[in-house]
Design a protein around this motif. Sequence first.
Motif, PDB file in Angstrom:
ATOM      1  N   ILE A 130      -3.788   8.408   7.606  1.00  0.00           N
ATOM      2  CA  ILE A 130      -3.884   7.259   8.061  1.00  0.00           C
ATOM      3  C   ILE A 130      -5.249   6.465   7.747  1.00  0.00           C
ATOM      4  O   ILE A 130      -4.887   5.151   7.229  1.00  0.00           O
ATOM      5  CB  ILE A 130      -3.500   7.047   9.619  1.00  0.00           C
ATOM      6  CG1 ILE A 130      -2.183   7.594   9.965  1.00  0.00           C
ATOM      7  CG2 ILE A 130      -3.671   5.595  10.275  1.00  0.00           C
ATOM      8  CD1 ILE A 130      -0.912   6.912   9.393  1.00  0.00           C
ATOM      9  N   GLN A 131      -6.402   7.034   8.104  1.00  0.00           N
ATOM     10  CA  GLN A 131      -7.586   6.308   7.777  1.00  0.00           C
ATOM     11  C   GLN A 131      -7.813   5.797   6.291  1.00  0.00           C
ATOM     12  O   GLN A 131      -8.051   4.836   5.902  1.00  0.00           O
ATOM     13  CB  GLN A 131      -8.705   7.189   8.176  1.00  0.00           C
ATOM     14  CG  GLN A 131     -10.043   6.623   7.782  1.00  0.00           C
ATOM     15  CD  GLN A 131     -10.383   5.564   8.458  1.00  0.00           C
ATOM     16  OE1 GLN A 131     -10.168   5.244   9.757  1.00  0.00           O
ATOM     17  NE2 GLN A 131     -11.144   4.379   7.865  1.00  0.00           N
ATOM     18  N   SER A 132      -7.205   6.927   5.513  1.00  0.00           N
ATOM     19  CA  SER A 132      -7.298   6.539   3.813  1.00  0.00           C
ATOM     20  C   SER A 132      -6.357   5.395   3.604  1.00  0.00           C
ATOM     21  O   SER A 132      -6.638   4.563   2.938  1.00  0.00           O
ATOM     22  CB  SER A 132      -6.547   7.624   3.289  1.00  0.00           C
ATOM     23  OG  SER A 132      -6.674   7.361   1.849  1.00  0.00           O
ATOM     24  N   LEU A 133      -5.367   5.359   4.331  1.00  0.00           N
ATOM     25  CA  LEU A 133      -4.015   4.192   4.174  1.00  0.00           C
ATOM     26  C   LEU A 133      -4.871   2.860   4.413  1.00  0.00           C
ATOM     27  O   LEU A 133      -4.784   1.782   3.923  1.00  0.00           O
ATOM     28  CB  LEU A 133      -3.048   4.137   4.739  1.00  0.00           C
ATOM     29  CG  LEU A 133      -1.905   5.204   4.344  1.00  0.00           C
ATOM     30  CD1 LEU A 133      -0.688   5.448   5.140  1.00  0.00           C
ATOM     31  CD2 LEU A 133      -1.664   5.011   2.813  1.00  0.00           C
ATOM     32  N   PHE A 134      -5.578   2.659   5.648  1.00  0.00           N
ATOM     33  CA  PHE A 134      -6.190   1.673   6.112  1.00  0.00           C
ATOM     34  C   PHE A 134      -7.414   1.352   5.303  1.00  0.00           C
ATOM     35  O   PHE A 134      -7.443   0.018   5.040  1.00  0.00           O
ATOM     36  CB  PHE A 134      -6.832   1.961   7.630  1.00  0.00           C
ATOM     37  CG  PHE A 134      -5.831   2.163   8.665  1.00  0.00           C
ATOM     38  CD1 PHE A 134      -4.794   1.533   8.515  1.00  0.00           C
ATOM     39  CD2 PHE A 134      -6.266   2.839   9.781  1.00  0.00           C
ATOM     40  CE1 PHE A 134      -3.717   1.874   9.606  1.00  0.00           C
ATOM     41  CE2 PHE A 134      -5.473   2.998  10.857  1.00  0.00           C
ATOM     42  CZ  PHE A 134      -4.102   2.564  10.657  1.00  0.00           C
ATOM     43  N   GLU A 135      -8.226   2.126   4.626  1.00  0.00           N
ATOM     44  CA  GLU A 135      -8.972   1.815   3.761  1.00  0.00           C
ATOM     45  C   GLU A 135      -8.486   1.123   2.435  1.00  0.00           C
ATOM     46  O   GLU A 135      -8.917   0.237   2.008  1.00  0.00           O
ATOM     47  CB  GLU A 135      -9.777   3.026   3.388  1.00  0.00           C
ATOM     48  CG  GLU A 135     -10.830   3.683   4.382  1.00  0.00           C
ATOM     49  CD  GLU A 135     -11.438   4.871   4.133  1.00  0.00           C
ATOM     50  OE1 GLU A 135     -11.262   5.357   3.043  1.00  0.00           O
ATOM     51  OE2 GLU A 135     -12.247   5.438   4.831  1.00  0.00           O
ATOM     52  N   ILE A 136      -7.363   1.585   1.976  1.00  0.00           N
ATOM     53  CA  ILE A 136      -6.605   0.936   0.857  1.00  0.00           C
ATOM     54  C   ILE A 136      -6.097  -0.320   1.348  1.00  0.00           C
ATOM     55  O   ILE A 136      -6.327  -1.400   0.595  1.00  0.00           O
ATOM     56  CB  ILE A 136      -5.359   1.876   0.230  1.00  0.00           C
ATOM     57  CG1 ILE A 136      -5.791   3.367  -0.252  1.00  0.00           C
ATOM     58  CG2 ILE A 136      -4.780   1.121  -0.785  1.00  0.00           C
ATOM     59  CD1 ILE A 136      -5.095   4.138  -0.326  1.00  0.00           C
ATOM     60  N   VAL A 189       0.818  -1.051   0.114  1.00  0.00           N
ATOM     61  CA  VAL A 189      -0.121   0.135  -0.047  1.00  0.00           C
ATOM     62  C   VAL A 189       0.725   1.186   0.027  1.00  0.00           C
ATOM     63  O   VAL A 189       0.655   2.234  -0.759  1.00  0.00           O
ATOM     64  CB  VAL A 189      -0.904  -0.185   1.075  1.00  0.00           C
ATOM     65  CG1 VAL A 189      -1.557   1.395   1.297  1.00  0.00           C
ATOM     66  CG2 VAL A 189      -2.118  -0.989   1.032  1.00  0.00           C
ATOM     67  N   LEU A 190       1.967   1.329   0.965  1.00  0.00           N
ATOM     68  CA  LEU A 190       3.049   2.555   0.915  1.00  0.00           C
ATOM     69  C   LEU A 190       3.328   2.792  -0.260  1.00  0.00           C
ATOM     70  O   LEU A 190       3.797   3.886  -0.818  1.00  0.00           O
ATOM     71  CB  LEU A 190       3.828   2.461   2.091  1.00  0.00           C
ATOM     72  CG  LEU A 190       3.404   2.122   3.572  1.00  0.00           C
ATOM     73  CD1 LEU A 190       4.229   1.902   4.498  1.00  0.00           C
ATOM     74  CD2 LEU A 190       2.620   3.592   4.005  1.00  0.00           C
ATOM     75  N   ARG A 191       4.121   1.543  -1.017  1.00  0.00           N
ATOM     76  CA  ARG A 191       4.531   1.727  -2.270  1.00  0.00           C
ATOM     77  C   ARG A 191       3.832   2.399  -3.369  1.00  0.00           C
ATOM     78  O   ARG A 191       4.007   3.114  -4.008  1.00  0.00           O
ATOM     79  CB  ARG A 191       4.992   0.193  -2.716  1.00  0.00           C
ATOM     80  CG  ARG A 191       6.246  -0.187  -2.146  1.00  0.00           C
ATOM     81  CD  ARG A 191       7.075  -1.325  -2.689  1.00  0.00           C
ATOM     82  NE  ARG A 191       7.963  -2.210  -1.785  1.00  0.00           N
ATOM     83  CZ  ARG A 191       7.569  -3.279  -1.170  1.00  0.00           C
ATOM     84  NH1 ARG A 191       6.461  -3.631  -1.389  1.00  0.00           N
ATOM     85  NH2 ARG A 191       8.424  -3.848  -0.489  1.00  0.00           N
ATOM     86  N   GLU A 192       2.418   1.768  -3.604  1.00  0.00           N
ATOM     87  CA  GLU A 192       1.468   2.311  -4.243  1.00  0.00           C
ATOM     88  C   GLU A 192       1.183   3.922  -3.929  1.00  0.00           C
ATOM     89  O   GLU A 192       1.030   4.481  -5.056  1.00  0.00           O
ATOM     90  CB  GLU A 192       0.170   1.545  -4.143  1.00  0.00           C
ATOM     91  CG  GLU A 192      -0.004   0.020  -4.892  1.00  0.00           C
ATOM     92  CD  GLU A 192      -1.121  -0.369  -4.771  1.00  0.00           C
ATOM     93  OE1 GLU A 192      -2.047   0.163  -4.214  1.00  0.00           O
ATOM     94  OE2 GLU A 192      -1.270  -1.520  -5.221  1.00  0.00           O
ATOM     95  N   GLN A 193       1.541   4.305  -2.883  1.00  0.00           N
ATOM     96  CA  GLN A 193       0.904   5.704  -2.749  1.00  0.00           C
ATOM     97  C   GLN A 193       2.470   6.359  -2.768  1.00  0.00           C
ATOM     98  O   GLN A 193       2.359   7.815  -2.215  1.00  0.00           O
ATOM     99  CB  GLN A 193       0.415   5.678  -1.182  1.00  0.00           C
ATOM    100  CG  GLN A 193      -0.745   4.816  -1.060  1.00  0.00           C
ATOM    101  CD  GLN A 193      -2.054   5.467  -2.168  1.00  0.00           C
ATOM    102  OE1 GLN A 193      -2.130   6.838  -2.318  1.00  0.00           O
ATOM    103  NE2 GLN A 193      -2.487   4.606  -2.870  1.00  0.00           N
TER     104      GLN A 193
END
Length: 460
Positions: free
Chosen positions: A162-168, A124-128
Amino acid sequence: MEKINITIDGPAGSGKGLTSQLLAEKLEYKTLDSGAIYRGISVYLLENGVTEEEILALTFTNKAGSEMGVRIKELTKKPLKNLLTTTFHSFALGVLKKHIHHLGFHNNFTIYDQQDCMSVFKEVLREQDIDITSINIKEMLMVYSEIKTQRASSHPLYTKEIQSLFEIYASHMKLYNALDFDDLITYTLHLFENYPKVLEEVKKRFTYIMVDEFQDTSTNQYKMVYLLAADHRNIAVVGDDDQSIYSWRGANYENIINFEKDFPERLEIFLDRNYRSSGTILSAANQLIKNNSARKEKTLWTDLDNGDSIVIVQSEDGSEEVKNIITEMRKESFNHHLSYDNFGILVRTNHLLPEIENALMLENIPVQVSGGMSFFERKEVKDIIAYMRVFINESDDIALLRIINTPRRKIGLATLSLLRRVKDTFHLPYMGCIEYIIAHKDNYPTKQVEALERFNHLIV
């Protein structure tokens, strides 16, 4: 000491109601521990026409659930193949295997461990385009767990980003047809709250419910139990607010208070006799426990003798501590003619083990270490399990990436980058990307296609 709350009267006219008073008399509860109470309840129900399929006994470890089932079978001298004495998570797993399709998952979902979940979050972090080294991924997943399991309405690390990352992250888990450990409970509760037919089906089967170590239940676990028992109200729980030490992993001792509010007709039984500890230990425990706030007043007692005095040894460092342990072991071994396999050393964390183990070996004291790396955490074991996961669930990208080049089969960074590009374009799991590349092999480098064909042939 453990406290048991019992409401086990069936609905009026059901024909299955057992009065709490009769049950208490049958069990002679004042002389029993909580385990015996449960076994007694189960046997009594079975002897009075309740079928084994109707009984659900929940606890927190597989060992406790298995042991409870074995002892009930020994008491009844019946096979009881359909009696369910299990953990909350195993129970939830059974519900999800049958009903998770309502939530958009396939029934052959995979359960990810912490390392798997960290791998998903890294992706997820790489994608973002977020620097992986800038975030403590383990800590972020702990935040997510606390929010998801209603342990923290507002966490100091929680932000909209952080919430956005959790959703992804959650969308990736769904794409991989995977659940983490918390999901077993949260998704089961979601089914019960939003799909009445699912709840009705489970309630219809389990009409007599027991919960052990009730003080360790989380908010979501209590909601599950309440939804299952709210109608028939045949429920017995055993818990002790003074033993609530797992709040850091979601336990909510206030569930005992919630239970009293939700089941006002309960019969409350205090088990204040202690069978295991000496009088000295019990006296010290009572002195400490009485300082707890928001607790039920109770005093434990035992008819055992006082035993030895409590000894507190203070050491300057770990090395001196080990020396003191060895000195004490040698003294007790000599005075009481004990072999060293009568001794056990408990440590707070695994990183303390090497120093103790080395010191014992240097003193020619045989030592066997329990704990440390789990068998299932070993690389070769995780590799084999990853293969099995992919055989069962081809959408399990984390497992597939683990084994795609294990053992080496010429699938390197270039091929993985190709798979990533196809994945980003068509939003497919990696196995689907492999099949797409093979189907359109003329558009891709021959060596990469051949390597993927060999892997695909192995899997399918």
